[in-house]
Motif scaffolding. Structure first.
Motif, PDB file in Angstrom:
ATOM      1  N   ALA A 203       0.826  -1.210   0.000  1.00 37.60           N
ATOM      2  CA  ALA A 203       0.000   0.000   0.000  1.00 37.60           C
ATOM      3  C   ALA A 203       0.858   1.258   0.000  1.00 37.60           C
ATOM      4  O   ALA A 203       0.537   2.248  -0.675  1.00 37.60           O
ATOM      5  N   SER A 205       3.596   1.572  -1.462  1.00 38.86           N
ATOM      6  CA  SER A 205       4.136   1.766  -2.809  1.00 38.86           C
ATOM      7  C   SER A 205       3.167   2.563  -3.679  1.00 38.86           C
ATOM      8  O   SER A 205       3.573   3.140  -4.697  1.00 38.86           O
ATOM      9  N   GLY A 206       1.887   2.585  -3.301  1.00 37.73           N
ATOM     10  CA  GLY A 206       0.894   3.369  -4.029  1.00 37.73           C
ATOM     11  C   GLY A 206       0.470   4.622  -3.270  1.00 37.73           C
ATOM     12  O   GLY A 206      -0.568   5.207  -3.573  1.00 37.73           O
ATOM     13  N   ALA A 279      -3.126   5.244   0.187  1.00 38.59           N
ATOM     14  CA  ALA A 279      -3.239   4.535  -1.090  1.00 38.59           C
ATOM     15  C   ALA A 279      -4.611   4.695  -1.740  1.00 38.59           C
ATOM     16  O   ALA A 279      -4.763   4.425  -2.934  1.00 38.59           O
ATOM     17  N   GLN A 280      -5.619   5.099  -0.969  1.00 34.26           N
ATOM     18  CA  GLN A 280      -6.976   5.205  -1.508  1.00 34.26           C
ATOM     19  C   GLN A 280      -7.665   6.453  -0.976  1.00 34.26           C
ATOM     20  O   GLN A 280      -7.563   6.764   0.215  1.00 34.26           O
ATOM     21  N   ILE A 295      -7.870  -2.637  -1.883  1.00 33.91           N
ATOM     22  CA  ILE A 295      -6.798  -1.654  -2.040  1.00 33.91           C
ATOM     23  C   ILE A 295      -5.568  -2.294  -2.682  1.00 33.91           C
ATOM     24  O   ILE A 295      -4.949  -1.726  -3.584  1.00 33.91           O
ATOM     25  N   ASP A 298      -6.168  -2.767  -6.351  1.00 32.45           N
ATOM     26  CA  ASP A 298      -6.139  -1.507  -7.092  1.00 32.45           C
ATOM     27  C   ASP A 298      -4.719  -0.968  -7.245  1.00 32.45           C
ATOM     28  O   ASP A 298      -4.352  -0.421  -8.286  1.00 32.45           O
ATOM     29  N   VAL A 299      -3.912  -1.115  -6.211  1.00 30.84           N
ATOM     30  CA  VAL A 299      -2.542  -0.586  -6.248  1.00 30.84           C
ATOM     31  C   VAL A 299      -1.672  -1.368  -7.222  1.00 30.84           C
ATOM     32  O   VAL A 299      -0.899  -0.786  -7.997  1.00 30.84           O
ATOM     33  N   THR A 300      -1.804  -2.704  -7.214  1.00 31.37           N
ATOM     34  CA  THR A 300      -0.919  -3.541  -8.029  1.00 31.37           C
ATOM     35  C   THR A 300      -1.495  -3.867  -9.401  1.00 31.37           C
ATOM     36  O   THR A 300      -0.743  -4.216 -10.319  1.00 31.37           O
TER      37      THR A 300
END
Length: 467
Positions: A203, A205-206, A279-280, A295, A298-300
């Protein structure tokens, strides 16, 4: 130290303990690692896997501050728990501490709060199991269980079958024996810590700083409301002290395990909350199911992280439900042994050394709640029961210092009496953020408890009968 309850000092009158040779005994089989894992296991997962879906819409990204407020309140109380647990190392948690320090009727009220806290929270946590099962089935195999049997009533479902199955599995394991349950729980705690750390790493990372703006869209009142709602996430600290009679060297092990659990849990909660809101966008949390897994997807842009996380959540929620049901059975066991409830609640199987009948009754009640009752309103009720019990513990520390100043204590609250006074004040502050309807339900629950006390308990109390 030999593994027998006769090796500890007899607690003060009414401490919820039975002197050696006068009643049934539980087996001392739990060490520091297992007990710390019980605390972490009951706490991490009680709310963190799904509480953000309700608390972030209340506080926005400032939900991180809400976790800090709840953690400070829990931390102050944890110090008080540690002292009482080292002085009165018996089963029953704050019920036993209230019995020893404030008397029988207060103890019964605290016991009622704990039963409400544990029963409702176990049901609420088990409800989330079906959501993460569906998340795993969807990403791994492309199908999901029908909402009518996989979601809670009022949220698209009619009966939550996975939740009822989970409670049944926990019941069977607890009936088998405490040592086996504690060992399996320790393994599952390790799994949940790994998956939550995996979530934090991915998370972050995003992470986008723009997601933190506005930081507190609903102001400090929103932060306070969220802190009150998520406080039930800290009931694992209480679960540690329910195991007082099954712990080796309890005077030292209990306070150490409480403090270890508090430190690990607080650090992890804040890291997960910060990673999630970074992240969101905070407006997307409302109504999400299995939100943390969503989450990660969505991030990856891939399904494997959410599959791994869903598996970890499945193990984690199993662990939490197991420990919370365990805690409730030990409170009922102690109340039954004290004569506050019928003696069947204190009966122990000679084969397994566990309160089998008690465990089955608790599991049936939790299963019915999880399967058929909408529990969104009851999260606040759980927090209120927890906070009342925590307040009594903090008061109990001050009372016991005055009434039994020379009692051996493996741990002493630093900054006495300021620390317990701050604990009481913090609990009252968090209570003030709860919704008005919560107090109505709570009053009804205490009214029912009063009817039981004056109709049965006052006539059968072991302490009263010994007078």
């Amino acid at each position: 130290m030999a593994e027998s309850s006769g090796d500890i000092e007899t607690p003060p009158p009414g401490a919820g303990g039975t002197p050696a040779g006068t009643g049934p005994h539980l087996t001392r089989s739990i060490g520091l690692l297992q007990l710390s894992a019980i605390g972490i296991g009951a706490t991490v997962g009680t709310g963190i896997f799904f509480v953000l879906n309700t608390s972030v819409p209340e506080a926005g990204p400032a939900v991180v501050v809400s976790f800090v407020i709840a953690a400070i309140t829990a931390g102050l109380t944890a110090l008080c728990y540690a002292e009482l647990a080292s002085a009165i190392p018996v089963s029953g948690s704050s019920y036993s501490y209230a019995y020893a320090t404030l008397g029988e009727i207060v103890a019964f009220g605290v016991g009622a709060c704990l039963l409400l806290e544990y029963g409702v929270s176990a049901s609420a946590v088990s409800v989330g199991w079906g959501q993460y099962l569906n998340e795993f089935f969807h990403d791994a195999f492309g199908f999901t269980l029908p909402n009518v049997i996989a979601q809670p009533p009022g949220d698209g479902g009619y009966v939550n079958v996975p939740a009822m199955v989970l409670v049944t599995l926990c019941c069977l394991l607890l009936v088998r024996g405490t040592k086996e349950s504690a060992t399996l729980n320790a393994v599952m705690v390790g799994v949940k810590l790994v998956v939550l750390l995996l979530f934090v790493a991915i998370a972050f990372s995003g992470f986008q700083s723009s997601n933190l703006k506005p930081f507190a869209p609903l102001g400090f009142s929103g932060i306070s409301t969220a802190a009150s709602s998520i406080f039930f996430s800290f009931i694992g600290l209480d679960a540690v002290s329910t195991a007082g009679e099954e712990v080796r060297e309890p005077h030292r092990t209990l306070p150490r395990a409480i403090l270890i659990a508090l430190i690990v849990v607080t650090a992890l909660y804040i890291a997960v909350a910060l990673a999630a809101v970074g992240a969101q966008k905070w407006t997307l949390f409302q109504g999400q199911q299995a939100g943390l897994a969503q989450i990660l997807r969505d991030v990856t842009g891939q399904t494997w992280p959410s599959i791994m996380f869903a598996l970890g959540a499945i193990a984690s929620i199993f662990s939490v439900t197991l420990v919370v049901i365990y805690g409730q059975t030990r409170i009922l066991y102690t109340m039954g042994r004290d004569g506050m409830l019928p003696p069947a609640f204190a009966s122990v199987s000679p084969r397994t050394g566990t309160p089998v009948w008690n465990t089955v009754v608790v599991s049936i009640g939790v299963s019915l709640l999880a399967g058929f009752v909408p529990l969104d309103v009851l999260a606040d009720l759980t927090s209120l029961g927890t906070l009342v019990a925590f307040t009594v513990v903090s008061i109990g520390v001050m009372v016991l210092r005055r009434t039994h100043p020379d009692m051996p204590r493996g741990f002493r609250v630093p900054g006495f009496p300021v620390t317990p006074l701050l604990s009481v004040a913090a609990c009252i502050y968090v209570i003030s953020g709860l919704h008005t309807l919560t107090f109505g339900f709570f009053a009804a629950w205490l009214t029912g408890a009063a009817l039981i006390y004056f109709g049965y308990s006052i006539k059968h109390s072991r302490l009263r009968g010994a007078d």
